[in-house]
Design a protein around this motif. Structure first.
Motif, short mmCIF file in Angstrom:
data_model
loop_
_atom_site.label_atom_id
_atom_site.label_comp_id
_atom_site.label_asym_id
_atom_site.label_seq_id
_atom_site.Cartn_x
_atom_site.Cartn_y
_atom_site.Cartn_z
N SER A 1 0.83 -1.20 0.00
CA SER A 1 0.00 0.00 0.00
C SER A 1 0.86 1.25 0.00
CB SER A 1 -0.93 0.01 1.20
OG SER A 1 -0.18 0.03 2.39
N ALA B 1 2.64 13.81 3.42
CA ALA B 1 2.44 12.39 3.73
C ALA B 1 3.25 11.55 2.75
CB ALA B 1 0.96 12.04 3.63
N SER C 1 3.00 9.20 19.81
CA SER C 1 2.31 9.78 18.66
C SER C 1 3.08 10.95 18.07
CB SER C 1 0.91 10.22 19.03
OG SER C 1 0.98 11.24 19.98
N GLY D 1 1.21 21.03 17.61
CA GLY D 1 0.41 20.23 18.53
C GLY D 1 1.18 19.28 19.43
N ASP E 1 -6.02 7.70 13.95
CA ASP E 1 -5.23 7.31 15.11
C ASP E 1 -5.70 8.11 16.32
OD1 ASP E 1 -3.34 6.64 16.95
OD2 ASP E 1 -1.73 7.82 16.04
N ASP F 1 -4.34 8.65 18.98
CA ASP F 1 -3.28 9.43 19.62
C ASP F 1 -2.83 10.64 18.79
OD1 ASP F 1 -3.12 7.75 21.82
OD2 ASP F 1 -1.79 6.35 20.78
N GLU F 2 -3.35 10.71 17.58
CA GLU F 2 -2.91 11.81 16.70
C GLU F 2 -3.29 13.15 17.31
OE1 GLU F 2 -1.71 11.19 13.43
OE2 GLU F 2 -1.40 13.29 12.96
N LYS F 3 -2.32 14.05 17.36
CA LYS F 3 -2.58 15.33 18.00
C LYS F 3 -3.01 16.38 16.99
CE LYS F 3 0.41 14.37 21.90
NZ LYS F 3 1.68 14.60 22.57
N SER G 1 0.39 15.01 8.54
CA SER G 1 -0.06 13.76 7.93
C SER G 1 -1.57 13.72 7.83
CB SER G 1 0.44 12.57 8.75
OG SER G 1 -0.04 12.65 10.06
N ASP H 1 -1.04 8.19 11.14
CA ASP H 1 -0.08 7.93 12.21
C ASP H 1 1.30 7.65 11.58
OD1 ASP H 1 1.44 6.97 14.23
OD2 ASP H 1 0.09 5.36 14.82
N THR H 2 2.26 8.50 11.91
CA THR H 2 3.58 8.34 11.29
C THR H 2 4.26 7.04 11.72
OG1 THR H 2 4.53 9.68 13.05
CG2 THR H 2 4.06 10.78 10.98
N HIS H 3 3.87 6.56 12.90
CA HIS H 3 4.43 5.29 13.36
C HIS H 3 3.93 4.15 12.46
CE1 HIS H 3 6.17 2.46 16.15
NE2 HIS H 3 5.02 1.81 16.24
N LEU I 1 2.75 4.63 9.52
CA LEU I 1 3.25 4.94 8.18
C LEU I 1 4.62 4.31 7.96
CD1 LEU I 1 2.36 6.76 5.80
CD2 LEU I 1 3.75 8.55 6.79
N VAL J 1 -0.43 1.85 6.58
CA VAL J 1 -1.46 2.82 6.26
C VAL J 1 -1.90 2.65 4.82
CG1 VAL J 1 -1.97 5.27 6.05
CG2 VAL J 1 -0.56 4.45 7.93
N HIS J 2 -3.19 2.55 4.63
CA HIS J 2 -3.71 2.38 3.29
C HIS J 2 -3.62 3.71 2.54
CE1 HIS J 2 -6.45 1.55 0.04
NE2 HIS J 2 -6.33 0.28 0.33
N ILE K 1 -4.40 7.98 3.43
CA ILE K 1 -3.51 9.12 3.25
C ILE K 1 -4.20 10.18 2.39
CG2 ILE K 1 -1.31 9.88 2.31
CD1 ILE K 1 -0.26 7.05 2.85
N SER L 1 -4.89 13.68 4.15
CA SER L 1 -3.85 14.69 4.00
C SER L 1 -4.37 15.95 3.33
CB SER L 1 -2.67 14.12 3.21
OG SER L 1 -3.11 13.76 1.94
#
Lengths: 392, 207
Positions: free
Chosen positions: A160, A175, A229, A288, B76, B78-80, B105, B109-111, B113, B118-119, B123, B127
């Motif tokens: 993907s 991204a 995060s 953030g 996510d 946790d995404e801020k 992003s 979630d970059t983790h 990613l 991540v599909h 994204i 995005s």
């Protein structure tokens, strides 16, 4: 269609599991990149370059590329100082995003994110990160990775991501840039090798050796404060460990004795980034990651001394976080900025907003009036006047 | 190849549009607007989107947020992402709007990613990644009978296209009511700007 299929298959193969880098000098590893070298058109490496050329062409038109000639010339002269032989082969793109990252594609396309430039304390620190990225390029690490994984099923796990990065889903976004970083993530062995080579070329160019471990250590501290995060994109693709930091520190201890004076390039560096620092700090506090940004701003205050600008942005962090006592904390930071003199004009507006939240109408009104006084052409003048009229 | 086709079908999605006739129309349960021209409407993750030539060219979005809501949805927890707060001043709403547009992003979630989890559709949907965002002329304006604010903005889209926009908003009973119109600077923004301003001035608060 055939070409598309090739790109797709190629992307799949590029997807990296990254665990078996070839140690430096191991038989079978590709030779180091030579100056002006381009891969043979029929080689697997040529496919890799073609893919990266496509991505680079999108990067060129991205609105996030900083085109300022002076800043670009400054970064270029560091690259040329580090490696005069390959300097002409490297194309530098300074990307405006508040995250710590730098990357080097196999075709010579280097990205330097403004979040890295905000965090570096001197030219030597930036030079080390650039040297580290140059090492990935010189040692052709991406090609090594591809050859390692192309016959493994793990490549499919990245389907993907590879498809997305090929532009099926989106184009030119951050991204995508992050996805590219993930595709070209390096193994720990490759990272160690890049550390070693980056350190060598940095020291050879007369940059102070201790700065190499310093910038990694600072980033690690910030990352730990920010939590999972907020983990930096750079660390996601460049697994940095305390062991590697310690190794760099040991290397620095040994190398430092080789000569009596080294260059940190602190003044030149701070002068070069000064015109952009306010905007970069603005982006930083608005991204953030309050805890991580707090660590960064306090470190900059410690390193660069008290400044109205830094106290203003610390105040902004508290105001934006908005937790218990943050209005008082923000107000205290704004007051420090005012005491130091020559603060950004926005400090009066922010102070007004915080006082408004604290039900201090008189102080809020005074601050808004002061904002308009020091910033008579403010684009938001009418709305500020409406606050003042309501508060009177 | 089959897998590719499945992915492409998934990415393509099936956005469903319905006609919006030139008449008064309720936006949620809080207010209504009247348009002099017909639009097409789609649901965009809970946000009502109106367009005439297609959302990539121009779109009017009706956003309603409660305290703690984000402008964009995250995959996510946790995404801020920036969050709307009921105590915000118009200046702070603009800050929130800009920070949301800039989200790196956009909910990815970059983790994840970094692990290829991540599909691509996630994204694309998430995005925004606008660059060079410029907000001007933040000023008081009526949102129906409510006091509100109006601002102009411009930015570069992730595709590098110059886009321009206007927005009208108000904070009512702790909720942000925001109408955001944006279109390509070249031709489409101007093409429907007057129609949108008519819509802005037609707001009637239901309760």
């Amino acid at each position: 269609m055939k070409r598309f299929k090739f790109i797709l298959v190629f992307c799949l193969l590029c997807a990296v599991c990254a665990s078996c880098a070839t140690p430096r000098g191991t038989p079978g590893a590709p030779d180091d990149m030579q100056p002006s070298q381009r891969p043979d058109a029929s080689s697997d490496e040529a496919g890799l370059w073609m893919y990266m050329d496509r991505i680079e062409s999108r990067l060129k038109t991205s609105g996030r590329v900083v085109t300022d000639p002076a800043l670009n010339a400054y970064v270029r002269q560091i690259i040329c100082k580090l490696d005069p032989v390959h300097c002409a082969d490297i194309r530098i793109y300074i990307v405006d995003t508040p995250h710590f990252n730098a990357s080097m594609a196999p075709n010579g396309c280097m990205q330097v994110w403004t979040g890295l430039m905000l965090r570096a304390e001197n030219e030597a620190q930036l030079a080390y990160v650039l040297g580290h990225e140059m090492a990935h390029y010189l040692r052709r690490h991406t090609l090594q990775q591809w050859r390692t994984v192309r016959n493994t099923s793990t490549a499919l796990a990245f389907f993907s991501l590879a498809t997305a990065a090929a532009g099926v889903g989106f184009a030119g976004s951050l991204a995508q840039l992050a996805a590219l970083g993930a595709i070209f993530a390096y193994s720990r062995d490759q990272e160690r090798e890049a550390d070693e080579i980056g350190f060598e070329i940095m020291a050879k160019a007369d940059y102070e050796p201790v700065q190499a471990s310093q910038i990694w250590g600072d980033l690690l501290a910030e990352d730990e404060a920010g939590g999972k995060s907020a983990r930096s994109i750079f660390f996601a693709t460049h697994p940095t460990t305390t062991e590697r930091i310690a190794t760099l520190r040991n290397l620095a201890d040994k190398t430092a004795k080789e000569r009596s004076s080294w260059t940190a390039g602190r003044e030149a560096y701070l002068n070069a980034i000064q015109p952009f620092r306010k905007e970069w700090l603005h982006e930083e506090v608005h991204k953030g990651n309050f805890n991580g940004s707090m660590v960064l701003l306090n470190r900059l205050l410690k390193d660069q001394g008290a400044s109205a600008e830094l106290h203003f942005f610390l105040g902004e962090l508290y105001r934006l976080r908005g937790e218990k006592d943050d209005c008082e904390n923000a107000r205290a930071e704004y007051e420090k900025a005012l005491q130091l003199g020559n603060p950004p004009p926005e400090v009066f507006r922010s102070l007004g907003v915080v006082c408004l939240r604290m039900d201090k109408a008189k102080e809020a009104c005074d601050s808004f009036e002061e904002y308009l006084k020091v910033n008579p052409d403010a684009s938001d003048r009418q709305i500020i006047e409406s606050y003042i009229n309501r508060l009177r | 190849m089959i897998l590719l086709l499945i992915v492409l079908l998934f990415i393509g999605g099936c956005t469903h549009y319905t006609a919006v006739p030139a008449e008064r129309r309720a936006i949620g349960s809080l207010y209504s607007v009247k348009s002099n021209v017909a639009w097409s409407q789609a649901d965009e993750g809970g946000i009502q989107l109106w367009t005439i030539d297609g959302p990539l060219l121009e779109a009017l979005r009706f956003v309603t947020l409660s305290d703690g809501d984000t402008l964009f949805q995250s995959t996510d927890k946790d995404e801020k992402l920036p969050r709307f707060r009921a105590h915000m001043t118009p200046n702070e709403v603009v800050e929130f709007f800009v920070a949301s547009l800039k989200s790196v992003s956009g909910g990815v979630d970059t983790h994840q990613l970094s692990k290829g989890m991540v599909h691509p559709a996630q994204i694309r949907a998430g995005s925004i990644n606008a660059a060079s965002i410029d907000v001007k002329n933040l000023r008081p304006a009526d949102f129906g009978r409510l006091p509100g604010f109006h601002f102009d903005f411009s930015f570069l889209s992730k595709e590098g296209l110059e886009r321009q926009g206007i927005a009208l908003g108000s904070i009512h009973e702790g909720r942000l009511l925001l109408m955001v119109y944006s279109g390509t600077r070249e031709y489409y923004f101007d093409k429907h700007k007057q129609d949108v301003e008519t819509i802005f001035s037609s707001v009637e608060i239901v309760k």
